[in-house]
Write a protein that holds these residues in place. Sequence first.
Motif: not given
Length: 258
Positions: A184-189, A192-197, A201-209
């Motif tokens: 379960h700890q590996r699944m949680l980790d 967390k990595e998926q959320k970070k990714g 990627k789900m918010f525009p980077k600088n200069g992007a619309k």
Amino acid sequence: MNKMTPQIRFQGFTDDWEERKLGELASFSKGNGYTKNDLVEFGDPIILYGRLYTKYETVIEKVDTFVNKKDKSIISEGSEVIVPASGESSEDISRASVVGKSGIILGGDLNIIKPVNYIDSIFLALTISNGSQQKEMSKRAQGKSVVHLHNSDLKQVNILYPKLEEQQKIGSFFKQLDNTIALHQRMLDLLKEQKKGFLQKMFPKNGAKVPELRFSGFDDDWEERKLIDIAGNISDGDWIEANHIFDTGDYRIVQTGN
């Protein structure tokens, strides 16, 4: 209730537990020759006493620290119980792990316990690390800024134990629990990595619309305004209904051309 039996037991076991000094139930030795300054990227696997603080496991089966092997190294045969010989507090060193495989170097500041054949190693590590035995070890720890626990102290610790079959049953039960927790700890980790990714990627980077990843069906450019221009339209009682996004499998995320 008889104090020589635990409150919960596996079915079929009713005999009283025995009590003896640990010194009567095991032989003792000490690791030597290595500190964290000896660690290298590739080499022979080693367990240093600090692992029992930073990455505690009842049974150590995989080792990710390595050294260049020296002469007169202490090498595990498997099933040794190891206890730190020093630490920052008495609670730190009142814990034990089983070396689950042979061929691992046992570094300095490790007390090494090899139990007799009617004492199960996993059971011994569990009983040392918990309950009255742990408290007794803590009391025997010596020192102020750095505390020490010697084999001579360990030999005086009182151990309660049942017959070997019940010990093995207890050890197997807790090892299975440890494996489930690790899974379960590996699944949680991973989550967390998926959320970070997704956050990246789900918010525009600088200069992007638009962001790199979007939910299917949305393709308009995002607007950009000062927070003060939109904050006045939100009252304390308003809620943004976004908590349902990952509750079902009805949403599909698509990648844009950015």
